[in-house]
Write a protein that holds these residues in place. Sequence first.
Motif, short mmCIF file in Angstrom:
data_model
loop_
_atom_site.label_atom_id
_atom_site.label_comp_id
_atom_site.label_asym_id
_atom_site.label_seq_id
_atom_site.Cartn_x
_atom_site.Cartn_y
_atom_site.Cartn_z
N ALA A 125 0.82 -1.22 0.00
CA ALA A 125 0.00 0.00 0.00
C ALA A 125 0.85 1.28 0.00
N PRO A 126 1.91 1.39 0.86
CA PRO A 126 2.71 2.63 0.82
C PRO A 126 3.35 2.87 -0.55
N ALA A 127 3.78 1.79 -1.22
CA ALA A 127 4.39 1.95 -2.55
C ALA A 127 3.36 2.46 -3.55
N ILE A 128 2.10 1.99 -3.43
CA ILE A 128 1.04 2.46 -4.33
C ILE A 128 0.76 3.94 -4.08
N VAL A 129 0.72 4.33 -2.80
CA VAL A 129 0.44 5.73 -2.48
C VAL A 129 1.61 6.62 -2.92
N ASP A 130 2.84 6.10 -2.80
CA ASP A 130 3.99 6.84 -3.34
C ASP A 130 3.81 7.10 -4.84
N LEU A 131 3.33 6.06 -5.54
CA LEU A 131 3.11 6.19 -6.99
C LEU A 131 2.06 7.26 -7.28
N LEU A 132 0.96 7.25 -6.53
CA LEU A 132 -0.10 8.25 -6.72
C LEU A 132 0.46 9.65 -6.52
#
Lengths: 327, 255
Positions: free
Chosen positions: B241-248
């Motif tokens: 999840a943190p990696a996805i939010v970093d991407l966003l």
Amino acid sequence: MSTVLVVLEHDRGSLADASLEALTAGRGLAGQLGVGMAAVALGGSAAMAGVAGSYGAATIHVVDHEFLADYGPEAWGESLAQLVQFLQPAAVIATGTDRGNEVMAQAAARLDLPMVANVLEARPSSMAGSLWALTRVRWGGSLLESTSLTSATPMLTFSHHAVIAEPIAAPGLAGVETFVPSLDAAHARTNVRDRVERPAGVTLATARIIVSGGRGVGSAENFAPLTELATTVGGVVGCSRAVTNNGWRPHSDQVGQTGTRVAPDLYIACGISGAIQHWVGAMASKKVLAINTDPEANMVTKADYAVIGDLHKVVPAVTAEILRRRG
Amino acid sequence: MRTAVCVKRVPAPGARINISADGQSIDTTHLAFTTSPHEECAVEEALRLTEKHGGDVTVFTLGAGAADEQLRYGLSLGAQHAVLLPTDGTDWDPQRTAAALADAIREREARDGQFDLILFGNESADSGGFQVGIRVANALGRACVNGIKGIDIADGIATARRESDVGLEVYELAMPAVLGVKEGINLPRYPTLKGRLSSKKADVDVVTPAGVAGGQIALRLLPAAEQVSETVILGHGPDAAPAIVDLLEELGLLS
């Protein structure tokens, strides 16, 4: 001198982005043929001359008639047919949207000319008996077809999102010519009679993020976390055909060949296997993120980014992480 | 009320389509066939309108002799009549297809009376020409609107709804009229066992189509360029999840 004629798509004067793709494609074709480009605004106004000019049109034909004030496939198609007969253009181009394909087919039927939909490439043919060599999409984009056209006036729609709209370096203002078609009330029998406007807000067509779910979501109720993530990021929910066939989401949410073609900044595909008919609806997205338990799923191998895991756990964790960072 | 529906036999959506060695056609060895999705909904809509307003449904198809299967499927769902316009199996161009269908419809109407409504799919799933219904309507001199996702009939008027970027557009066509419908207008039914059995014995009329080839000639099929993507794996399970939010954040989507 003969020209390439480009059909501008607009709704009550508000120009659609698809028009810019058509102008860009038309300019390329005009360049190949060594002729100029003209735009046509059916029921449009001289106010469109600026945009037409900045994409390279030397002239804009404003087709003016009371029956063209709102959209109508027959009134618009008949008017285009009359203008084509009057101008005898080298080619007629539109973008393959609902209206683009419909108006071109209406005009082509009236002129008894071939009309080729969803073209990617057009060039004059060197083959005997053929005037044009075309490449067009089949199966919504999963197969290509090389097509020969014997018509001296090719009427082509270019596949939507396949052309990247690009203005010219030194734009000028297109000269305005008014054309008044001969229409009677029968041509207006298919004009839009009424409109039901959707409540304002983002849609599949305008959203920057689409959180889309497939068969892997499992039920209508299980879409709740996807809706929550979409709401949190100001996006919308989409889905695959399997989902609408199961009645979990309305068809208006469906992305794909028989649903909506989307082009968001980020398409998040949750539990979608990625059959080609779905992919062709999502492939114009700038970036694709797949969340799937199967690392071999088509969607995962085609995506820019992937998370291997259960969407039912990953999606709520993403929403929670966003809310945590926002404090 | 008399309704006609024109359908096309296509490989089942979702199937992987392989091109034959000579590039002239698709390899049908392992393919299942079905009615093109928009047209499956057109048949369903015709049946629903008939259940509501009375009358009958006639299904037409132009294609290989094997398209008899799609006509019988329509009969198994409840259509009363079926007309096959057999070809040699090659894909006819849109002008030729439309001319042949218009002739067959005229012939049928001269015998049995006018169709109040003729339904097409918005476009076929395979060739996607977006025009056969419009050309048939033009040949018959009838009003036609494509992209329809809702139909109501009252007092000789077909009220048809279509989705647009801003909402719904409503059209009102005096019948006889032609409409091109889109998937989503309804959820098609499945045939009953009784329907399946009786459709096997039903009569399918065969009308040999003529028609002059139009100006569009398909020469060759080519595979679409595979979108090659180096997929970046951001992680596994909810820990990603943190990696996805970093991407966003990186894509500027959280502002």
